[in-house]
Design an enzyme around this catalytic site. Structure first.
Site, mmCIF file in Angstrom:
data_model
loop_
_atom_site.group_PDB
_atom_site.id
_atom_site.type_symbol
_atom_site.label_atom_id
_atom_site.label_comp_id
_atom_site.label_asym_id
_atom_site.label_seq_id
_atom_site.Cartn_x
_atom_site.Cartn_y
_atom_site.Cartn_z
ATOM 1 N N GLN A 99 0.725 -1.106 0.095
ATOM 2 C CA GLN A 99 0.015 -0.050 0.097
ATOM 3 C C GLN A 99 0.780 1.197 -0.035
ATOM 4 O O GLN A 99 1.091 1.788 0.815
ATOM 5 C CB GLN A 99 -1.153 0.138 1.348
ATOM 6 C CG GLN A 99 -2.032 0.998 1.013
ATOM 7 C CD GLN A 99 -3.142 1.241 2.082
ATOM 8 O OE1 GLN A 99 -3.227 -0.125 2.968
ATOM 9 N NE2 GLN A 99 -3.885 2.106 2.151
ATOM 10 N N PHE A 100 1.363 1.681 -1.170
ATOM 11 C CA PHE A 100 1.929 2.857 -1.313
ATOM 12 C C PHE A 100 1.416 4.100 -0.835
ATOM 13 O O PHE A 100 2.204 4.888 -0.351
ATOM 14 C CB PHE A 100 2.506 3.127 -2.750
ATOM 15 C CG PHE A 100 1.499 3.805 -3.812
ATOM 16 C CD1 PHE A 100 1.620 4.902 -3.921
ATOM 17 C CD2 PHE A 100 0.399 3.132 -4.073
ATOM 18 C CE1 PHE A 100 0.743 5.945 -4.739
ATOM 19 C CE2 PHE A 100 -0.535 3.467 -5.150
ATOM 20 C CZ PHE A 100 -0.325 4.930 -5.183
ATOM 21 N N THR A 101 0.063 4.126 -0.768
ATOM 22 C CA THR A 101 -0.435 5.208 -0.202
ATOM 23 C C THR A 101 -0.253 5.592 1.484
ATOM 24 O O THR A 101 -0.632 6.675 1.981
ATOM 25 C CB THR A 101 -2.102 5.181 -0.280
ATOM 26 O OG1 THR A 101 -2.628 3.914 0.551
ATOM 27 C CG2 THR A 101 -2.472 5.156 -1.812
#
Length: 144
Positions: A78-80
């Site tokens: 989850q790069f967010t």
């Protein structure tokens, strides 16, 4: 690396309507890889997750680890988690690692977890995933 770890009764991740990972009791691990993160960071966080004692014992005291409850991991990239929302209304993701570096470290992290945890399931790196879970507690921990 940034990890949002949720103690779950169950969790599942789907890609294009197909389940790619599903667990019962354990941790849902949302992992973001940042610029400058290393294999040593992955090793340290995998060990922390393995040894973290956030399950209740017979006296309802938070005292048991994942191994103590025969728990599993569901690891989802989850790069967010590296969203910077300080300026304006649109998140900036410049602190997130480039996709090729992030995917390599994500796969390394999963491999390290699999060395010491019996059941490690995953999402698909970079895919549009649907994650469902039953949060147990709820109990959520942020690790960096």
């Amino acid at each position: 690396m940034r990890i949002v770890l949720q103690r779950v009764a169950n969790a599942k991740v789907e890609v294009n309507g197909e389940t790619t990972g599903e667990i019962g009791t354990g941790y849902l691990v949302l992992i973001g890889i940042g610029e400058g993160d290393t294999k040593q960071d992955a090793d340290r966080l995998a060990a922390k997750i393995r040894n973290l004692r956030i399950f209740s014992d017979e006296n309802d005291k938070i005292n048991l680890s994942l191994a103590d409850v025969d728990g599993s991991l569901l690891v989802v990239s989850q790069f967010t988690l590296y969203a910077d929302c300080r300026k304006g209304n649109r998140p900036n993701f410049t602190q997130a690692a480039k996709p090729d570096q992030a995917e390599m470290l994500y796969n390394y992290f999963v491999d390290v977890c699999r060395q010491n945890i019996k059941n490690v399931q995953c999402g698909v790196f970079g895919a549009d995933m649907k994650v469902t879970l039953t949060n147990d507690g709820p109990f959520t921990v942020v690790l960096e």
